[in-house]
Design an enzyme around this catalytic site. Structure first.
Site, short mmCIF file in Angstrom:
data_model
loop_
_atom_site.label_atom_id
_atom_site.label_comp_id
_atom_site.label_asym_id
_atom_site.label_seq_id
_atom_site.Cartn_x
_atom_site.Cartn_y
_atom_site.Cartn_z
N TYR A 150 18.53 62.65 -12.65
CA TYR A 150 19.15 62.29 -11.60
C TYR A 150 19.43 60.91 -11.49
O TYR A 150 20.52 60.52 -10.73
CB TYR A 150 18.61 63.00 -10.35
CG TYR A 150 19.04 64.58 -10.11
CD1 TYR A 150 19.22 65.28 -11.33
CD2 TYR A 150 18.39 65.31 -8.95
CE1 TYR A 150 19.38 66.73 -11.29
CE2 TYR A 150 18.44 66.61 -9.01
CZ TYR A 150 18.85 67.39 -10.20
OH TYR A 150 19.13 68.59 -10.12
N LYS B 295 9.66 71.16 -20.45
CA LYS B 295 10.52 71.71 -21.66
C LYS B 295 9.86 70.94 -23.01
O LYS B 295 10.85 70.25 -23.50
CB LYS B 295 11.80 71.60 -21.49
CG LYS B 295 12.87 72.30 -22.29
CD LYS B 295 12.72 73.81 -22.27
CE LYS B 295 13.54 74.40 -23.18
NZ LYS B 295 13.59 75.86 -23.41
N ASP C 185 12.11 77.79 -18.70
CA ASP C 185 12.70 78.90 -19.02
C ASP C 185 11.83 79.75 -18.56
O ASP C 185 12.08 80.71 -17.82
CB ASP C 185 13.49 78.87 -20.06
CG ASP C 185 12.52 78.52 -21.27
OD1 ASP C 185 11.56 77.80 -21.18
OD2 ASP C 185 13.02 78.54 -22.43
N ASP D 87 14.21 71.07 -8.95
CA ASP D 87 15.27 71.19 -7.84
C ASP D 87 15.70 72.90 -8.02
O ASP D 87 15.86 73.45 -7.10
CB ASP D 87 16.58 70.50 -8.21
CG ASP D 87 17.69 70.53 -7.34
OD1 ASP D 87 17.49 71.08 -6.37
OD2 ASP D 87 18.84 69.86 -7.49
N ASP E 85 14.75 76.12 -5.37
CA ASP E 85 15.62 77.17 -4.85
C ASP E 85 15.28 78.49 -4.92
O ASP E 85 15.37 79.60 -4.41
CB ASP E 85 16.99 76.97 -5.14
CG ASP E 85 17.54 75.82 -4.44
OD1 ASP E 85 16.93 75.09 -3.43
OD2 ASP E 85 18.95 75.54 -4.28
#
Ligand code: NAD
Length: 376
Positions: free
Chosen positions: A144, A194, A226, A250, A254
């Site tokens: 980001y 990852k 994942d 992020d 959620d």
């Protein structure tokens, strides 16, 4: 007696309604646990725009600077949706606050109480007994913020470019925070990355593994993001503390919010270190809920629990924070439900925002009476 200064930024929509309840609960615990708060209320978000043309007015920021912590409601709503993106309440207030204070650690508890499993979209058989996860998300690094960033034409073709970059010190500081959080819970920490594809994740994994030598009492595991996304909906109870980088955090938080049942139950804390103190912005995970704003039916629990996190992390008032958490659980366990939590099950008492605040205050009072009774 300790006095803490709190910048109270209730914001828009349901923000002021749920903040009111959190402040009532704060008044009750400060009386009982022998500390004071000096609260200064300031406009932010749409309220800031209306008051002075800016989502984060200069005197609101100045008050945050002077405070020991920021208690934040929520910002945004249809009234301000047509402003240019950078001037809108969310972009214009929250991101600058995070950047200004370097709030690098985002703590998001994802708790599904045993009594509320029916509100979760997951099957009962997957979440019997509820679950209690703490996600520690790195908040100021990664893709980001990484440079270069670019959107435009290169060599005759439109491209979009972002850079995922982590420096060792960024991983170290969030790592230490996550290991310490795990020490305060069940001593299990799952680091999500990852590392099979991304170099930034290889660094992440190496540093986490290295740090684990300093925390021999914490069992560290690693999981690819994942897989973590799948495991969260397959068996959320397997997790205790998760630590992960900005983008993955992020998305996973959620997902976590969704499986918990209602956004109205989930607090959050965004932290940094200031001198030898932990400074933080404490806010509910949900937004300003314009669909129910002004009706007095919002769930105040996320705001109340955010206030509890402020007591714990910024003020070190652990007993008071525990009392708040316990009172919320007690109110739920005797059946109080705001509309977002109601499932029509027997024993539910569907109440409005103020009555849920009352229920938490009553539960607190009962705890205090019990403590006094035991002491006498
Ligand atoms: P939202 O979180 O406001 O609402 C999503 C749904 O959850 C709605 O149905 C809402 O009624 C419900 N909900 C949320 N909190 C609740 C509570 N405490 N009690 C009961 N129900 C609750 O998300 P949205 O609708 O996507 O966004 C609305 C506005 O909030 C937008 O302007 C958005 O940009 C803003 N927003 C702000 C923040 C923030 O201030 N941190 C975060 C997310 C969204």
């Amino acid at each position: 007696m300790s006095t803490y200064r709190v910048a109270v930024l209730a914001g828009d929509g349901i923000g002021p309604e749920v903040m009111h309840e959190a402040l009532r609960v704060l008044s009750a615990v400060e009386q009982k646990y022998g500390f004071n708060t000096q609260r200064v209320e300031k406009p932010v978000g749409g309220a800031g725009i209306d008051a002075s043309g800016k989502a984060l007015p200069a005197d609101t920021l100045a008050e945050c600077e002077a405070a020991d912590a920021i208690l934040f409601g929520s910002v945004g709503g249809p009234k301000w949706e047509n402003l240019p993106p950078d001037e809108r309440p969310e972009r214009g207030a929250l991101l600058p606050l995070r950047a200004h204070f370097g709030l690098y650690a985002n703590l998001r508890p994802g708790v599904c109480l045993p009594e509320l499993t029916a509100a979760s979209p997951l099957k009962d058989s997957l979440i019997e007994g509820g679950f209690d996860i703490l996600c520690v998300r790195e908040l100021t690094g990664g893709m980001y913020f990484g440079q270069p960033k670019f959107y435009g034409e290169r060599e005759g073709e439109l491209i979009g470019l972002d850079t995922m970059i982590y420096h060792r010190h960024e991983v170290e500081r969030i790592g230490h925070l996550a290991f310490r959080a795990a020490q305060g819970r069940s001593h299990r920490l799952c680091s999500v990355d990852k590392a099979n594809v991304l170099s930034a994740s290889v660094l992440w994994r190496d540093v986490m593994t290295e740090l684990s030598a300093q925390y021999p009492d914490v069992q560290l595991s690693h999981m690819y993001v994942d897989n973590a996304a799948m495991q969260l909906v397959r068996n959320p109870g397997q997790f205790d503390v998760i630590v992960t980088e900005n983008t993955f955090g992020d998305i996973l938080t959620d997902e976590m919010a969704m499986i918990c049942g209602s956004l109205g139950m989930l607090p959050s804390a965004s932290l940094c270190t200031r001198g030898n103190k932990t400074f933080g912005l404490y806010e509910p995970s949900g937004g300003s809920a314009p669909d129910i704003a002004g009706q007095g039916i919002a769930n105040p629990i996320a705001q109340i629990l955010s206030m509890g996190m402020m007591l714990r992390h910024s003020f070190g008032q652990v007993q008071a924070a525990d009392a708040v958490d316990k009172a919320v659980r007690a109110a739920i366990s005797v059946g109080f439900r705001t509309r977002d939590l109601a499932t029509g099950s027997p024993g539910e008492r569907v109440v409005d925002t103020a009555a849920m605040g009352d229920a938490v205050l009553d539960a607190l009072e009962q705890q205090f009476n019990l403590v006094n009774y035991q002491h006498n």
